[in-house]
Design a protein around this motif. Structure first.
Motif, mmCIF file in Angstrom:
data_model
loop_
_atom_site.group_PDB
_atom_site.id
_atom_site.type_symbol
_atom_site.label_atom_id
_atom_site.label_comp_id
_atom_site.label_asym_id
_atom_site.label_seq_id
_atom_site.Cartn_x
_atom_site.Cartn_y
_atom_site.Cartn_z
ATOM 1 N N LYS A 244 44.976 48.383 18.315
ATOM 2 C CA LYS A 244 45.525 48.557 19.472
ATOM 3 C C LYS A 244 43.741 47.984 20.077
ATOM 4 O O LYS A 244 44.005 47.433 21.504
ATOM 5 C CB LYS A 244 45.525 49.956 19.692
ATOM 6 N N TYR A 245 42.858 48.035 19.756
ATOM 7 C CA TYR A 245 41.879 47.734 19.843
ATOM 8 C C TYR A 245 41.202 46.214 20.888
ATOM 9 O O TYR A 245 41.175 45.962 21.367
ATOM 10 C CB TYR A 245 40.100 47.758 19.079
ATOM 11 N N LEU A 246 42.065 45.513 19.665
ATOM 12 C CA LEU A 246 41.946 43.714 20.034
ATOM 13 C C LEU A 246 42.726 43.785 20.879
ATOM 14 O O LEU A 246 42.400 42.875 21.519
ATOM 15 C CB LEU A 246 42.154 43.292 18.742
ATOM 16 N N SER A 247 44.168 44.459 21.619
ATOM 17 C CA SER A 247 44.654 43.718 22.339
ATOM 18 C C SER A 247 44.851 44.539 24.034
ATOM 19 O O SER A 247 44.812 44.238 25.470
ATOM 20 C CB SER A 247 46.649 44.397 22.694
ATOM 21 N N ASP A 248 43.816 46.110 23.125
ATOM 22 C CA ASP A 248 44.136 46.934 25.011
ATOM 23 C C ASP A 248 42.851 47.531 24.786
ATOM 24 O O ASP A 248 42.721 48.998 24.091
ATOM 25 C CB ASP A 248 45.254 47.067 25.206
ATOM 26 N N THR A 249 41.972 46.988 25.622
ATOM 27 C CA THR A 249 40.049 47.379 25.034
ATOM 28 C C THR A 249 40.283 48.524 25.762
ATOM 29 O O THR A 249 39.610 50.086 25.576
ATOM 30 C CB THR A 249 38.889 46.528 25.476
ATOM 31 N N ARG A 250 40.418 48.548 26.815
ATOM 32 C CA ARG A 250 40.398 49.960 28.105
ATOM 33 C C ARG A 250 40.771 51.297 27.282
ATOM 34 O O ARG A 250 40.675 51.470 27.361
ATOM 35 C CB ARG A 250 40.698 49.622 29.141
#
Length: 83
Positions: A32-38
């Motif tokens: 998920k971090y790769l697609s939506d960091t915030r």
């Protein structure tokens, strides 16, 4: 003492399941971090806190059970020693 010994495999399995779940959480957070960091940072913190609390609870239960077994064995040894 017998009850504690019967519960030990279940407690061990719970820890192993939790180990597997921690890997799933880590994989999920990483993907998920790769697609939506915030948004993933707060969610990762919450999931990690929940997972660590679960592991802490399970380890505490196992430690308590182990102490009960040791106490029961100490009592048995004292009884044998009196004969």
């Amino acid at each position: 003492s017998n009850k504690i010994l019967q519960e030990a495999p279940t407690a061990r399995k719970a820890l192993l399941d939790n180990h597997s779940n921690l890997h799933k959480v880590a994989d999920y957070c990483q993907s998920k971090y790769l697609s939506d960091t915030r948004s993933v940072i707060d969610e990762s913190k919450a999931l990690t806190t929940q997972a660590l609390a679960s592991v802490t609870y399970q380890i505490n239960n196992l430690a308590t059970s182990l102490l009960k077994i040791l106490d029961a064995q100490t009592v048995q040894l004292k009884q044998i020693d009196h004969y």
